[in-house]
Write a protein that holds these residues in place. Sequence first.
Motif, short mmCIF file in Angstrom:
data_model
loop_
_atom_site.label_atom_id
_atom_site.label_comp_id
_atom_site.label_asym_id
_atom_site.label_seq_id
_atom_site.Cartn_x
_atom_site.Cartn_y
_atom_site.Cartn_z
N VAL A 200 97.57 -36.49 15.24
CA VAL A 200 97.18 -37.88 15.38
C VAL A 200 98.43 -38.73 15.55
CG1 VAL A 200 96.23 -39.87 14.13
CG2 VAL A 200 95.04 -37.69 14.08
N GLY A 201 98.37 -39.71 16.45
CA GLY A 201 99.39 -40.73 16.54
C GLY A 201 98.78 -42.06 16.16
N ILE A 202 99.49 -42.83 15.36
CA ILE A 202 99.00 -44.13 14.93
C ILE A 202 99.87 -45.21 15.56
CG2 ILE A 202 98.65 -45.69 12.98
CD1 ILE A 202 97.96 -43.33 11.28
N LEU A 203 99.21 -46.12 16.26
CA LEU A 203 99.88 -47.20 16.96
C LEU A 203 99.64 -48.50 16.21
CD1 LEU A 203 101.47 -47.14 19.69
CD2 LEU A 203 99.40 -48.03 20.76
N THR A 207 103.69 -50.34 18.71
CA THR A 207 104.73 -49.42 18.27
C THR A 207 104.10 -48.19 17.61
OG1 THR A 207 106.27 -51.24 17.88
CG2 THR A 207 106.77 -49.16 16.81
N LEU A 208 104.58 -47.02 17.97
CA LEU A 208 104.11 -45.79 17.35
C LEU A 208 104.74 -45.65 15.97
CD1 LEU A 208 102.36 -43.27 18.15
CD2 LEU A 208 104.51 -42.15 18.75
N VAL A 209 103.90 -45.64 14.93
CA VAL A 209 104.42 -45.62 13.57
C VAL A 209 104.30 -44.25 12.91
CG1 VAL A 209 104.05 -48.07 13.18
CG2 VAL A 209 102.23 -46.47 12.61
N GLU A 210 103.53 -43.34 13.48
CA GLU A 210 103.37 -42.02 12.88
C GLU A 210 102.79 -41.05 13.89
OE1 GLU A 210 104.31 -39.75 10.02
OE2 GLU A 210 103.74 -41.63 9.07
N VAL A 211 103.30 -39.82 13.89
CA VAL A 211 102.68 -38.72 14.60
C VAL A 211 102.70 -37.53 13.66
CG1 VAL A 211 102.77 -37.13 16.55
CG2 VAL A 211 103.40 -39.52 16.89
N ALA A 212 101.54 -36.97 13.36
CA ALA A 212 101.47 -35.86 12.42
C ALA A 212 100.16 -35.14 12.58
CB ALA A 212 101.61 -36.36 10.98
N GLY A 213 100.11 -33.90 12.08
CA GLY A 213 98.84 -33.19 11.98
C GLY A 213 97.96 -33.87 10.95
N ILE A 214 96.66 -33.61 11.02
CA ILE A 214 95.74 -34.25 10.09
C ILE A 214 96.15 -33.96 8.65
CG2 ILE A 214 93.36 -34.35 9.28
CD1 ILE A 214 93.69 -35.66 11.95
N ALA A 215 96.38 -32.68 8.32
CA ALA A 215 96.75 -32.32 6.96
C ALA A 215 98.11 -32.92 6.59
CB ALA A 215 96.77 -30.80 6.80
N ASP A 216 99.07 -32.87 7.50
CA ASP A 216 100.40 -33.43 7.23
C ASP A 216 100.32 -34.92 7.00
OD1 ASP A 216 101.60 -30.97 7.50
OD2 ASP A 216 101.97 -31.23 9.65
N LEU A 217 99.49 -35.59 7.77
CA LEU A 217 99.36 -37.03 7.61
C LEU A 217 98.81 -37.37 6.23
CD1 LEU A 217 99.73 -39.68 9.19
CD2 LEU A 217 97.33 -39.51 9.84
N ARG A 218 97.84 -36.59 5.76
CA ARG A 218 97.30 -36.84 4.43
C ARG A 218 98.35 -36.63 3.34
NH1 ARG A 218 92.33 -33.92 5.72
NH2 ARG A 218 90.71 -35.40 6.22
#
Length: 301
Positions: A200-203, A207-218
Motif C-alpha cells: 500500500v502507498g499512502i498519499l 506527497t507519498l508518506v508511506e509505502v509498505a506491505g499490509i502487515a508491515d504497515l500495521r
Amino acid sequence: MSVPAVQTHGLTKHYGPVVALDALDLTVPPGEVFGFLGPNGAGKSTTIRLLLGLVRPTAGRAELFGVDAADVAAAHRLLAHVPADVALWPRLTGAETLELLGRTGPGVDAAYRDELVARFDLDLRRPARAYSTGNRQKVALVAAFATRAPLLVLDEPTSGLDPLMEREFQRAVGEARERGQTVFLSSHQLAEVEAVCDRVGILRAGTLVEVAGIADLRRLHRTEVAITHSGRAPDLLGVPGVQAVETVGPSRLRLTLDGAPGPALRALAEADVTALEVREPTLEEIFLEYYGSDQLTEPSR
C-alpha cells in the motif's frame, strides 16, 4: 532484474498555484497488487491521469514497463483502465461494448470474459443507457479483467457494486495476480485494499508518506492488548514497548503497544493472566491517523 510495471521519477503536477502532486517517486514491480490510498484531494486521480497520459506533468516522468507514459499509444497497449465514473456508448448493448473494447485493447481471453459475465450477473442484451451505475461498472470490470494487458489501472473500481459483486471483484483481482498481471488499485475502500493488496502507498496532500506491505504497515502503528487477570495486576511500568496502561474494569487492563510485543508478553507471563485479547489497528484507523479530519474534505484534484 525485471522492468518495473510502474515507475515514477519526481512526478509533479501543478494546477496554477495548487500543487496536486509533489515529486512522486514510486516503483511497482510486475505481478504485484498495489493499493493507492488517499482521500479526495490527496492527488490519487492526478497520479492516474499522469500514468494514463491524460495530462502532462509539470516536472518528472512516469514509465509503464519502461515506456514513457507520455507516449500514449505505446503505453496504452500495455494497460487496461477502469475509471471511477464509467461512461459507455448509450446505444450499444453490453455485448457490443465488450466486443468493441476487446478489439481496441491489447487482446482478450474470450472464454474468461464469458465466465466473468456470468459471475458478475451481467445482462449483455440491454443497451448501455438502460444500465445502472453498478452495471456500467460491471461492464468496465469484465472488459479489464478479461484483457491480457500486463497492467490493470483501477480507479475506485467497486463504486456502485453490492457486497456479493465486491467479493467477485476481489476474486478476479486474485486471478489477475496469479496470471502475473500487475494491478494498480486506487481506492478509499480500506477493507477492499486490505483484502487484495500486497503493498500500500499512502498519499497525503500530493506527497507519498508511506509505502509498505499490509502487515508491515500495521507494525508501524500501535496495537491494543486487553487482559483479564486474577490476583495482583501485572507491573508493566517501564516495560519496553508499553505506551499506556489503563484499568477498564475489575481485574481487567488495556495496554497500548508500540513496536515488538516480546517484552510485554514476558511481563504478562509472570502474572496470573486468565484472558488476553490482541487487536491490531485497521487500515481505516491507520488512514485517519495519517490524515485527521481536516484532511478529509479537501476538493478533489
